[in-house]
Design a protein around this motif. Structure first.
Motif, short mmCIF file in Angstrom:
data_model
loop_
_atom_site.label_atom_id
_atom_site.label_comp_id
_atom_site.label_asym_id
_atom_site.label_seq_id
_atom_site.Cartn_x
_atom_site.Cartn_y
_atom_site.Cartn_z
N ASN B 243 0.87 -1.19 0.00
CA ASN B 243 0.00 0.00 0.00
C ASN B 243 0.89 1.22 0.00
O ASN B 243 1.90 1.26 0.71
N TRP B 244 0.54 2.20 -0.79
CA TRP B 244 1.31 3.44 -0.78
C TRP B 244 0.40 4.56 -0.25
O TRP B 244 -0.56 4.95 -0.91
N ILE B 245 0.70 5.03 0.98
CA ILE B 245 -0.09 6.08 1.61
C ILE B 245 0.82 7.28 1.84
O ILE B 245 1.81 7.16 2.57
N ASP B 246 0.53 8.40 1.22
CA ASP B 246 1.35 9.61 1.35
C ASP B 246 2.83 9.32 1.10
O ASP B 246 3.72 9.80 1.81
N GLY B 247 3.10 8.47 0.12
CA GLY B 247 4.49 8.18 -0.22
C GLY B 247 5.18 7.19 0.70
O GLY B 247 6.36 6.92 0.56
N ILE B 248 4.42 6.66 1.63
CA ILE B 248 5.00 5.69 2.55
C ILE B 248 4.40 4.33 2.25
O ILE B 248 3.20 4.20 2.02
N GLY B 249 5.24 3.29 2.25
CA GLY B 249 4.76 1.96 1.93
C GLY B 249 4.38 1.17 3.18
O GLY B 249 5.07 1.24 4.19
N VAL B 250 3.27 0.45 3.09
CA VAL B 250 2.86 -0.45 4.18
C VAL B 250 2.36 -1.74 3.56
O VAL B 250 1.51 -1.72 2.68
N ARG B 251 2.91 -2.86 4.01
CA ARG B 251 2.46 -4.15 3.48
C ARG B 251 1.07 -4.48 4.02
O ARG B 251 0.78 -4.15 5.18
N PRO B 252 0.20 -5.13 3.24
CA PRO B 252 -1.16 -5.43 3.69
C PRO B 252 -1.19 -6.19 5.01
O PRO B 252 -2.05 -5.95 5.85
N GLU B 253 -0.21 -7.10 5.20
CA GLU B 253 -0.24 -7.89 6.44
C GLU B 253 0.09 -7.04 7.67
O GLU B 253 -0.14 -7.48 8.80
N ALA B 254 0.61 -5.82 7.46
CA ALA B 254 0.92 -4.94 8.59
C ALA B 254 -0.25 -4.02 8.94
O ALA B 254 -0.25 -3.36 9.96
N VAL B 255 -1.25 -3.97 8.07
CA VAL B 255 -2.41 -3.09 8.30
C VAL B 255 -3.41 -3.84 9.17
O VAL B 255 -3.77 -4.98 8.87
N ILE B 289 -6.28 1.02 -0.14
CA ILE B 289 -5.46 0.32 0.86
C ILE B 289 -5.99 -1.10 1.01
O ILE B 289 -7.20 -1.34 0.92
N ALA B 290 -5.06 -2.04 1.20
CA ALA B 290 -5.47 -3.42 1.37
C ALA B 290 -4.99 -3.93 2.72
O ALA B 290 -3.98 -3.45 3.24
N ALA B 291 -5.72 -4.86 3.28
CA ALA B 291 -5.32 -5.44 4.55
C ALA B 291 -5.59 -6.94 4.51
O ALA B 291 -6.40 -7.41 3.72
N GLN B 292 -4.86 -7.66 5.37
CA GLN B 292 -5.14 -9.09 5.52
C GLN B 292 -5.71 -9.30 6.91
O GLN B 292 -5.12 -8.87 7.89
N VAL B 293 -6.88 -9.94 6.99
CA VAL B 293 -7.51 -10.18 8.29
C VAL B 293 -7.81 -11.66 8.41
O VAL B 293 -7.79 -12.38 7.41
N PRO B 294 -8.05 -12.15 9.63
CA PRO B 294 -8.36 -13.58 9.80
C PRO B 294 -9.54 -14.00 8.92
O PRO B 294 -10.43 -13.20 8.64
N PRO B 295 -9.54 -15.27 8.52
CA PRO B 295 -10.55 -15.74 7.56
C PRO B 295 -11.97 -15.66 8.12
O PRO B 295 -12.93 -15.62 7.35
N GLY B 296 -12.12 -15.62 9.45
CA GLY B 296 -13.46 -15.57 10.04
C GLY B 296 -14.12 -14.20 9.98
O GLY B 296 -15.24 -14.02 10.43
N SER B 297 -13.44 -13.21 9.45
CA SER B 297 -13.92 -11.83 9.42
C SER B 297 -15.33 -11.71 8.82
O SER B 297 -15.67 -12.40 7.86
N SER B 311 4.37 2.12 13.12
CA SER B 311 5.30 2.93 12.32
C SER B 311 6.56 2.12 11.96
O SER B 311 7.22 2.42 10.97
N VAL B 312 6.88 1.07 12.75
CA VAL B 312 8.06 0.27 12.40
C VAL B 312 7.85 -0.51 11.10
O VAL B 312 8.80 -0.93 10.45
N ASP B 313 6.61 -0.72 10.74
CA ASP B 313 6.32 -1.45 9.51
C ASP B 313 6.30 -0.55 8.28
O ASP B 313 6.11 -1.02 7.16
N GLU B 314 6.46 0.75 8.49
CA GLU B 314 6.44 1.66 7.35
C GLU B 314 7.72 1.51 6.55
O GLU B 314 8.80 1.32 7.10
N ILE B 315 7.57 1.60 5.25
CA ILE B 315 8.73 1.49 4.37
C ILE B 315 8.91 2.83 3.66
O ILE B 315 8.00 3.33 2.99
N HIS B 316 10.07 3.44 3.88
CA HIS B 316 10.37 4.72 3.23
C HIS B 316 11.38 4.47 2.11
O HIS B 316 12.43 3.90 2.35
N VAL B 317 11.02 4.85 0.91
CA VAL B 317 11.97 4.65 -0.20
C VAL B 317 12.34 5.99 -0.83
O VAL B 317 11.61 6.96 -0.69
#
Lengths: 274, 317
Positions: B243-255, B289-297, B311-317
């Motif tokens: 996911n790219w939010i305001d130029g910052i990357g976040v993997r779906p599994e971190a959301v 934005i995408a997220a991964q949630v438990p299958p029972g959702s 914020s530790v999961d944010e990726i700055h490139v």
């Protein structure tokens, strides 16, 4: 009757009338006695076949085999690099292939006559060499085994090149890369990979050249003269000058039997390889 | 004493470029591959990774630059003079030779022996000793792949080059072969240069990965480094969904979806067995934005939720 059989019928009838019927006639003739002025007469006999074992004819058979074998080998040696070149020519493949079959646009008879004009004592080649003062007396290029072999190689080379091309073109280039990768030099790759995988093409080409060369009569008649008699000329002789139709028929059958044995052997060998 | 690099480099590319008629396939690539490593070249098709492999094997010559193997310059040597071997994508097994014949093929040329014991040893290592006399056409895809492997490792190359060797296998088998291949590499200790476009394959097997794009090197590092600290947007995207939010990357599994955070509207829910993939649009900013949630959702399209991430999961490139 199914539709496909209806469309097949004309070919079937044509084959029956032009191939099987003459073959049957030849078989019958070979078992009859010669007529005084040509043609055939009763009684039935197998003498025409026993005569085949006469050394005079054995020599002609052996000579025909020898000439056909040399011509086939030369076609293979000359045809393989050519086929390989064409198979690797990318977009120009079709151009080169049409050049290979271009001679077929002119009758084989005329092309053989052209060789006579080139090779005879007063021909283009000898005149040129004499004009350039390379030779004084004309070389005897015509009317010998060499001239016959030259004519056969020239005439049948496309029949070798085309099947070789077909197999080489299908050869997976990554197999050649794999061989080099495993340490094989180009020569080793040729012997250990290219040749074995092209065996079907080599076999097909060899049959397509050898069998018609063995039975040739035009080339040996025009370029070999009276010195180089091959089976084909012998057969022709029986039906013309010698007026011995039954023996001519027996000779033809013997030739055909040999060709069929060779074909069968080649096929058998092909099955073993697979 | 010749100068020696800190870690032992077995294969080195120095500023290698390769131009084909219409395009530059490899652009100024420098790489050092440590001895004994499982090194992957990862990138989309046409990124130049296979061309690099072919230049190391000797099937292509670099337009500029140098290739060094074991401190010897090899870029102008023919393939048969290089101590590297290739596992081809199509395996390129000799169809007229048996399994054993294929494995023996190189021994005569590269080692000058027909050591039958060694052939059988290698066949045993890849579990093919029972099929030594079969022709390649009588083998399954997985078995063929193992013959290709055996044929190469029997020569004990300095580097084994593998050109997408798993792509011809069916997906089920592919995962199993990944483990086997990794184990084999550890066991025989040969340096592997592995070309793939499959990021999961590269991540799961490699000691180091070089990510390529458009003929150039994007990043070299361990699987964790290039996944968690990608140096470019391309690397971040290529290694997995991002996911790219305001130029910052976040993997779906971190959301994660929780009571507090940025508001988003659910636009799609995809059930994937072990998890659910939730597609959303941020109310503020309108980014996807995408997220991964438990299958029972029980989330449903149209629902408004709150999303957040560490914020530790944010990726700055």
């Amino acid at each position: 009757m199914k539709l496909r059989n209806i469309f097949l019928a004309p070919t079937a009838i044509l084959m029956a009338v032009t191939m099987l019927a003459p073959l049957a006639i030849i078989m019958v003739y070979s078992l009859l006695t010669r007529g005084a002025y040509g043609g055939v007469e009763l009684p039935w006999t197998i003498e025409n076949f026993t005569r085949l074992w006469d050394p005079v004819y054995a020599v002609i058979f052996l000579r025909s085999f020898w000439i056909a074998a040399v011509a086939t080998a030369l076609c293979l040696v000359l045809g393989f690099p050519l086929a390989m070149f064409i198979a690797r020519s990318g977009s120009r493949k079709n151009l080169y292939l049409s050049l290979v079959i271009l001679p077929f646009w002119t009758s084989f008879l005329i092309r053989t006559y052209a060789w006579m004009f080139l090779l005879r004592d007063t021909g283009i080649l000898n005149s040129l060499l004499q004009a350039l003062r390379i030779i004084r007396e004309p070389l005897s290029l015509l009317y010998n085994d060499g001239a016959v072999i030259l004519g056969l190689v020239y005439g049948f080379l496309p029949f070798m090149v085309l099947p070789l091309y077909a197999t080489l073109e299908r050869l997976d280039p990554s197999l050649l890369e794999a061989a080099a990768d495993l340490g094989a030099r180009p020569r080793d790759t040729l012997v250990r990979v290219t040749f074995p995988l092209c065996a079907p093409g080599i076999r097909a080409g060899a049959i397509l050249v050898f069998v018609p060369c063995l039975g040739t009569y035009l080339t040996s008649d025009l370029l070999g003269g009276s010195k180089t008699v091959m089976i084909g000329n012998l057969v022709q002789n029986q039906f013309t000058a010698s007026r011995d139709w039954p023996f001519g028929a027996a000779l033809s059958l013997a030739l055909m039997a040999i060709a069929m044995v060779l074909l069968f052997a080649a096929r058998k060998r092909g099955e073993e390889m697979l | 004493m010749p100068q020696q690099t800190a870690h032992d480099t077995i294969l080195e590319l120095r500023r290698v470029s390769k131009d084909f008629a219409t395009q530059r396939a490899v652009a100024d690539v420098s790489l050092e591959i440590p001895r004994g490593a499982f090194f992957s070249l990862l990138g989309p098709s046409g990124c130049g990774k296979t061309t690099i492999l072919r230049m190391v094997a000797g099937f292509e010559t670099p337009t500029t630059g140098e290739v060094w193997l074991n401190r010897q310059r090899i870029d102008s040597l023919p393939p048969y003079r290089r101590n590297v071997n290739t596992v081809f994508q199509s395996y390129a097994l000799f169809p007229h030779l048996s399994v054993q014949g294929n494995v023996e093929f190189g021994l005569r040329h590269k080692k000058g022996t027909d050591d039958i014991k060694r052939v059988l040893d290698v066949l045993k290592q890849v579990h093919l000793e029972a099929k030594a006399s079969r022709k390649p056409s009588e083998l399954s895809g997985g078995e063929r792949q193992r013959v290709a492997l055996a044929r190469a490792i029997v020569l004990e190359p300095d580097v084994l080059l593998l050109d997408e060797p798993l792509s011809a296998l069916d997906p089920q088998l592919r995962k199993q072969v990944r483990v086997e291949l990794r184990d084999l590499q550890r066991r025989v200790g040969v340096t592997f240069l592995f070309v793939t476009h499959d990021q999961e394959e590269a991540l799961s097997m490699s000691d180091q990965i070089a990510v390529m794009n458009g003929g150039a090197l994007e990043q070299v590092g361990t699987p964790r480094e290039i996944y968690a600290q990608p140096r470019s947007r391309f690397v971040a995207d290529f290694l997995g969904a991002m996911n790219w939010i305001d130029g910052i990357g976040v993997r779906p599994e971190a959301v994660s979806i929780c009571p507090e955070g940025r508001k988003a509207v659910v636009t799609g829910v995809t059930y994937l067995g072990s998890f659910c993939h939730i597609a959303m649009t941020l109310t503020e900013g309108g980014e996807l934005i995408a997220a991964q949630v438990p299958p029972g959702s029980t989330l449903q399209s149209g629902q408004t939720v709150c999303v957040t991430w560490n914020s530790v999961d944010e990726i700055h490139v």
